[in-house]
Design a protein around this motif. Structure first.
Motif, PDB file in Angstrom:
ATOM      1  N   GLU A 208       0.820  -1.200   0.000  1.00 53.25           N
ATOM      2  CA  GLU A 208       0.000   0.000   0.000  1.00 53.25           C
ATOM      3  C   GLU A 208       0.863   1.264   0.000  1.00 53.25           C
ATOM      4  O   GLU A 208       0.449   2.315  -0.500  1.00 53.25           O
ATOM      5  CB  GLU A 208      -0.926   0.001   1.219  1.00 53.25           C
ATOM      6  N   ALA A 209       2.050   1.150   0.557  1.00 58.76           N
ATOM      7  CA  ALA A 209       2.971   2.296   0.571  1.00 58.76           C
ATOM      8  C   ALA A 209       3.734   2.440  -0.744  1.00 58.76           C
ATOM      9  O   ALA A 209       4.535   3.375  -0.900  1.00 58.76           O
ATOM     10  CB  ALA A 209       3.951   2.161   1.728  1.00 58.76           C
ATOM     11  N   GLY A 210       3.518   1.510  -1.671  1.00 56.85           N
ATOM     12  CA  GLY A 210       4.125   1.632  -2.989  1.00 56.85           C
ATOM     13  C   GLY A 210       5.356   0.790  -3.218  1.00 56.85           C
ATOM     14  O   GLY A 210       6.040   0.962  -4.240  1.00 56.85           O
ATOM     15  N   TYR A 211       5.650  -0.134  -2.325  1.00 56.80           N
ATOM     16  CA  TYR A 211       6.845  -0.963  -2.467  1.00 56.80           C
ATOM     17  C   TYR A 211       6.490  -2.350  -3.021  1.00 56.80           C
ATOM     18  O   TYR A 211       5.512  -2.970  -2.581  1.00 56.80           O
ATOM     19  CB  TYR A 211       7.544  -1.136  -1.113  1.00 56.80           C
ATOM     20  N   ALA A 212       7.284  -2.834  -3.940  1.00 51.12           N
ATOM     21  CA  ALA A 212       7.182  -4.223  -4.364  1.00 51.12           C
ATOM     22  C   ALA A 212       7.782  -5.096  -3.269  1.00 51.12           C
ATOM     23  O   ALA A 212       8.804  -4.742  -2.681  1.00 51.12           O
ATOM     24  CB  ALA A 212       7.929  -4.428  -5.679  1.00 51.12           C
ATOM     25  N   VAL A 213       7.141  -6.218  -2.980  1.00 55.46           N
ATOM     26  CA  VAL A 213       7.633  -7.082  -1.909  1.00 55.46           C
ATOM     27  C   VAL A 213       8.059  -8.435  -2.472  1.00 55.46           C
ATOM     28  O   VAL A 213       7.394  -9.007  -3.331  1.00 55.46           O
ATOM     29  CB  VAL A 213       6.580  -7.274  -0.800  1.00 55.46           C
ATOM     30  N   THR A 214       9.182  -8.912  -1.980  1.00 57.76           N
ATOM     31  CA  THR A 214       9.699 -10.227  -2.331  1.00 57.76           C
ATOM     32  C   THR A 214       9.970 -10.973  -1.033  1.00 57.76           C
ATOM     33  O   THR A 214      10.738 -10.490  -0.195  1.00 57.76           O
ATOM     34  CB  THR A 214      11.005 -10.126  -3.133  1.00 57.76           C
TER      35      THR A 214
END
Length: 336
Positions: A208-214
């Motif tokens: 939601e904060a705009g970060y891609a997560v891995t």
């Protein structure tokens, strides 16, 4: 602990007669089984069957009648003729086979647990666990009876939140890996399961904060940290932990509970890593008064940078931070 559902793939030629002889008879003699028609049309080019066991187990088998190749999927014991076959996730078999099998399992899940009909993305995402041998009891109970880890929420509120979390699609690529975290244990362990759901909450906050997560990032020490947020040189490593409130553990106060739990991380993966990762401390298990004390005093958690937060099923997230957190979370978190 049993594993989440995976296919077994046979590279041999199968026929109705062989399926009956080597699969049905084996299952029936061991636990009682019957050959049943599938609930949905088999994938194109395949014949298929359901095996319904007397103990409630289910298995699916699809084969090409004129070619070599077949797929088995079940939450029951595997017939010996398939013991040496390789296992594959839903994403590793032909799409038509995976789609058919998931339709079969989803139909069975909704018949057993109609509540999941309101949360289709969550039901699909956790299907390998919710229909596994033991997970079909423990994981379902955790989600539907314990509000997915929110202690003061209704099951509907908890499921609605994680439906929202998963509908972002950010974790679809890592479905099997992440769904497996909920576990397929024979024994219901709400503390461990709630801790697993914290990783989904943190993934949602970051997304939601705009970060891609891995997920599951291996570092030089050989340890794995829970996430990488972002890509490239500015990526940030993230580790998640979830303390239990004092009423459920030996710690006498909310502050002690948070510090004790965080210390297990700072003396483990984070210590070995040597710093730089952000520690997210999920206090969503704390009641209002416990969180109010933490938010008021904002104690250290023996690691910096850190985000100590509490999420509600409404999507509201309150938090305080320690140290310089290299993530912009202002659009998601209300800092206290």
């Amino acid at each position: 602990m049993a594993s989440p559902l995976r296919f077994r793939r046979s590279h041999e030629r199968w026929s109705d007669r062989r399926v009956e002889r080597e699969l049905l008879r084996s299952l029936d003699s061991a636990i009682g089984a019957r050959w049943s028609p599938t609930w949905h049309r088999p994938p194109s080019g395949y014949e298929a069957v359901r095996f319904d066991m007397d103990n409630g187990d289910t298995a699916l088998f699809a084969w090409k009648p004129d070619e070599e190749g077949a797929f088995w999927l079940g939450n029951t014991e595997t017939p010996s003729t398939l013991w040496r076959t390789e296992k594959y996730t839903f994403d590793e078999v032909p799409y038509s086979v995976a789609r058919w099998a998931q339709r079969e399992l989803l139909a069975e899940l909704l018949e057993d647990e109609p509540m999941f009909a309101e949360y289709p993305y969550l039901a699909w995402f956790f299907l390998p666990v919710l229909c596994s041998k033991d997970g079909r009891h423990t994981a379902r109970a955790f989600l539907t009876e314990r509000a997915a880890g929110f202690p003061d929420a209704t099951p509907e509120e908890g499921l609605a939140f994680y439906e929202r979390v998963l509908k972002t699609g950010a974790l679809d690529e890592y479905r099997y890996e992440m769904a497996s975290k909920l576990g397929t244990s024979e024994r219901l362990d709400p503390v461990r399961m709630a801790a697993a759901m914290s990783e989904f909450t943190v993934a949602w906050i970051l997304t939601e904060a705009g970060y891609a997560v891995t997920p599951e990032i291996e570092v030089a020490t050989g340890h794995s940290l829970d996430f990488r947020a972002g890509d490239g040189p500015g990526a940030v490593l993230v580790e998640v932990t979830r303390p239990e409130p004092p009423s459920r553990r030996a710690a006498s106060t909310p502050i002690a509970a948070v510090r004790d739990t965080a210390e297990t991380k700072t003396s483990g993966q984070l210590s070995a890593h040597g710093g730089g990762a952000v520690l997210f401390v999920d206090c969503s298990s704390f009641p209002d008064d416990g969180w109010a004390q933490l938010a008021g005093e904002q104690p250290e958690v023996r690691h910096r940078p850190a985000v100590v937060f509490r999420a509600r099923p409404s999507g509201r997230v309150e938090a305080y931070r320690k140290g310089s957190v290299p993530l912009d979370l202002d659009t998601v978190i209300e800092w206290v």
